[in-house]
Design a protein around this motif. Structure first.
Motif, short mmCIF file in Angstrom:
data_model
loop_
_atom_site.label_atom_id
_atom_site.label_comp_id
_atom_site.label_asym_id
_atom_site.label_seq_id
_atom_site.Cartn_x
_atom_site.Cartn_y
_atom_site.Cartn_z
N ARG A 361 24.22 18.94 66.25
CA ARG A 361 24.33 18.17 67.48
C ARG A 361 22.96 17.61 67.84
O ARG A 361 21.96 18.32 67.77
CB ARG A 361 24.88 19.00 68.64
N ALA A 362 22.94 16.35 68.24
CA ALA A 362 21.66 15.71 68.56
C ALA A 362 20.98 16.39 69.74
O ALA A 362 19.75 16.47 69.81
CB ALA A 362 21.88 14.23 68.85
N LEU A 363 21.79 16.90 70.70
CA LEU A 363 21.19 17.48 71.90
C LEU A 363 22.19 18.40 72.59
O LEU A 363 23.37 18.10 72.70
CB LEU A 363 20.76 16.37 72.87
N ARG A 364 21.70 19.55 73.01
CA ARG A 364 22.42 20.45 73.92
C ARG A 364 21.54 20.71 75.13
O ARG A 364 20.31 20.75 75.01
CB ARG A 364 22.72 21.79 73.25
N ILE A 365 22.16 20.90 76.28
CA ILE A 365 21.44 21.31 77.49
C ILE A 365 22.09 22.59 77.99
O ILE A 365 23.29 22.62 78.26
CB ILE A 365 21.49 20.22 78.58
N TRP A 366 21.28 23.64 78.10
CA TRP A 366 21.79 24.95 78.51
C TRP A 366 21.09 25.40 79.77
O TRP A 366 19.87 25.27 79.91
CB TRP A 366 21.56 25.95 77.39
N GLN A 376 26.43 18.74 76.02
CA GLN A 376 26.16 18.70 74.59
C GLN A 376 26.77 17.43 74.01
O GLN A 376 27.85 17.01 74.42
CB GLN A 376 26.66 19.94 73.87
N THR A 377 26.04 16.83 73.09
CA THR A 377 26.53 15.60 72.47
C THR A 377 27.60 15.94 71.43
O THR A 377 27.83 17.10 71.10
CB THR A 377 25.37 14.84 71.78
N LYS A 378 28.23 14.93 70.91
CA LYS A 378 29.30 15.14 69.95
C LYS A 378 28.76 15.74 68.66
O LYS A 378 27.64 15.49 68.25
CB LYS A 378 30.00 13.82 69.66
N ARG A 379 29.60 16.55 68.03
CA ARG A 379 29.20 17.19 66.77
C ARG A 379 28.97 16.13 65.70
O ARG A 379 29.81 15.25 65.49
CB ARG A 379 30.27 18.17 66.31
N ASP A 380 27.82 16.21 65.06
CA ASP A 380 27.45 15.22 64.05
C ASP A 380 26.47 15.85 63.08
O ASP A 380 25.31 16.08 63.42
CB ASP A 380 26.84 13.98 64.71
N GLN A 381 26.91 16.14 61.87
CA GLN A 381 26.05 16.78 60.89
C GLN A 381 24.92 15.87 60.43
O GLN A 381 23.97 16.31 59.77
CB GLN A 381 26.88 17.22 59.67
N ASP A 382 25.00 14.57 60.76
CA ASP A 382 23.95 13.64 60.38
C ASP A 382 22.99 13.34 61.52
O ASP A 382 22.23 12.37 61.47
CB ASP A 382 24.58 12.33 59.88
N SER A 383 23.04 14.14 62.59
CA SER A 383 22.16 13.86 63.73
C SER A 383 20.69 14.02 63.35
O SER A 383 19.83 13.29 63.83
CB SER A 383 22.49 14.79 64.90
N SER A 384 20.39 14.99 62.46
CA SER A 384 19.05 15.14 61.87
C SER A 384 17.95 15.21 62.92
O SER A 384 16.88 14.61 62.76
CB SER A 384 18.77 13.97 60.91
N GLY A 385 18.18 15.92 64.00
CA GLY A 385 17.18 16.02 65.05
C GLY A 385 16.00 16.90 64.64
O GLY A 385 16.16 17.91 63.94
N LEU A 386 14.80 16.52 65.08
CA LEU A 386 13.59 17.27 64.74
C LEU A 386 12.80 17.71 65.96
O LEU A 386 12.14 18.75 65.91
CB LEU A 386 12.68 16.42 63.84
N CYS A 387 12.81 16.94 67.04
CA CYS A 387 11.94 17.24 68.17
C CYS A 387 12.54 16.68 69.45
O CYS A 387 13.46 15.85 69.41
CB CYS A 387 10.54 16.67 67.94
#
Length: 470
Positions: A361-366, A376-387
């Motif tokens: 997921r590109a982003l979650r807020i807890w 939380q954004t939609k599930r996406d295995q290609d979101s490839s978030g780093l920072c």
């Protein structure tokens, strides 16, 4: 016009600036080509040596209400399929007026914020986009503070005053070859280089006290504390990690540094006043095979969050840095072994939420203490978030990806309760031990020390909840 707005409006988040630009485009009936240039007019007229790397502004589809804007990097065809295009770091300046990101291949791009602003608050500051060619891949970024006017007057260094006596804005960049390059954002010139690290400079942090002190962490297993007022000639070296250091963070009162080791599974606390080791929060008993990836102090410095992952799960631990007590844990489990690491975490400026960047997921807020995700954004295995990095005023967060892109997301905005504001103010300068010595009722003591999380919620799981839609 942006230039006619009040100072408060000029420093507003992207939400205001982008909505204004969108309304203007709708009135003028412009298409996608105009969208890319109107968001940032100066891109059309720039003539840079690294002009082959240019950010293209993309408005998100209406189906994704959380995504405000995406910056995609246009690259030369010869670099499209090569490694080195990652956005390892994104950063807002302390006043929220500038945004910088490493767009891959040694290029750092800096834009004024909001993205449709045209001039500085004084009417003279150059607000054009700026590009810095660092020569090596950039892993860490940090804007330096603007020295307070009183400090600058008492100690007028070359860094505190720029041309015509104006304050400068510094940007430190940590490179793959171990060098830290320091730039003057307002002039676009390199100020000096810092040498000493023998591995990738993974993270850079300036304390919040306005001093020209820079903390760096590296894969050479050390942290270094640089005094930029003396061009980095006075250096303190902190050694103790047994392997790469993934991340470091500084408490709000500038008394402690936290660092996490990628492979040694150590969460170390250091004194920023005496430059000595304080403790390892894991106590040397963490035998579970895992990798630590990120850490962040809460805005009041009373809680330290650390992120780790293994082949089948990731988790976030909340610690009391004064007592080494673990306050709560958020965990997530998945079936695809080794396919969902957690890359970055950061507290919101008000301390109410924790942003989480993972592979799926590109982003979650807890909200700590809650069982479910606030967003939380939609599930996406290609979101490839780093920072990720919050705007100093909240409401917007930027995330960087492996393909060199940047996304801006709308985040929840909540009016903090009076209790939360009082606790944050008190904990900024009062330690847990000092709180516990006060003759206060048990419930108040638990609240002030963040021990009011219900027992059933001290370990919760991030499950397949519904995606955030509004």
């Amino acid at each position: 016009m942006i230039s006619e707005r009040s100072s408060v409006t000029r420093q507003h988040s992207l939400e205001t600036g982008l909505e204004t630009s969108n309304r203007r485009r709708k009135r003028e009936g412009r298409g996608e080509e105009s969208v890319q240039t109107t968001c940032c007019p100066s891109l059309r007229d720039m003539s840079l040596s690294n002009s082959d790397h240019v950010p293209i502004f993309h408005l998100p589809p209406a189906s994704d209400p959380a995504l405000l804007l995406e910056l995609k990097t246009r690259r030369p065809p010869s670099l499209l399929d090569l490694a080195g295009c990652e956005t390892w770091s994104v950063n807002f300046s302390p006043d929220g007026a500038w945004f910088a990101w490493s767009m891959g291949h040694g290029i750092v791009w800096v834009v004024a914020w909001p993205l449709d602003s045209e001039e500085g608050q004084d009417g003279e500051t150059d607000r054009a986009d700026k590009s810095f060619s660092c020569g090596h891949p950039v892993w860490g970024l940090a804007f330096g503070p603007r020295p307070p006017s009183s400090a600058a007057a008492a100690c007028p260094t070359k860094l505190s005053k720029g041309p015509k006596g104006k304050s400068t804005l510094l940007l430190a960049t940590g490179l793959e070859n171990g060098v830290i390059k320091v730039w003057n954002v307002l002039t676009g010139n390199a100020v000096f280089d810092l040498h000493g690290h023998e591995g990738v400079v993974r993270n850079l942090v300036f304390p919040q006290n306005g001093s020209l002190t820079l903390i760096s962490s590296s894969r050479d297993k050390t942290l270094r504390i640089w005094d930029l007022a003396h061009k980095g000639k006075k250096v303190q070296v902190l050694s103790g990690h047994k392997d790469w250091i993934s991340c470091c963070s500084v408490s709000s009162d500038c008394s402690m540094i936290a660092s996490v080791g990628r492979f040694d599974r150590m969460v170390c606390l250091w004194s920023l006043r005496s430059y000595t080791f304080i403790r390892n929060l894991t106590g040397g008993t963490n035998k579970k095979l895992c990798l630590l990836s990120s850490c962040d102090f809460s805005p009041d410095g009373a809680v330290l969050a650390t992120a780790a992952f293994s082949g089948s799960s990731w988790w976030i631990d909340l610690w009391d840095p004064y007592t080494a007590e673990k306050l709560a844990t958020l965990a997530d489990y998945f079936e695809d072994y080794g396919q969902n690491q957690i890359s970055s975490i950061q507290f919101s400026p008000d301390g109410l939420y924790l942003a989480i960047v993972t592979d799926d997921r590109a982003l979650r807020i807890w909200e700590p203490g809650e069982r479910h995700m606030t967003m939380q954004t939609k599930r996406d295995q290609d979101s490839s978030g780093l920072c990720c990095n919050y705007h100093p005023q909240g409401g917007v967060i930027a995330t960087g990806t492996r393909d060199g892109h940047v996304r801006f997301w709308r985040t929840p905005r909540t009016v903090p309760s009076l209790c939360h504001l009082c606790r944050s103010t008190m904990r900024h300068s009062v330690s847990t031990h000092q709180i516990e010595a006060l003759p206060l009722p048990k419930r108040i003591l638990e609240y002030l020390t963040y021990r009011n999380i219900p027992e059933r919620l001290k370990t919760c799981c991030s499950s397949d909840e519904e995606d955030w839609e509004s």
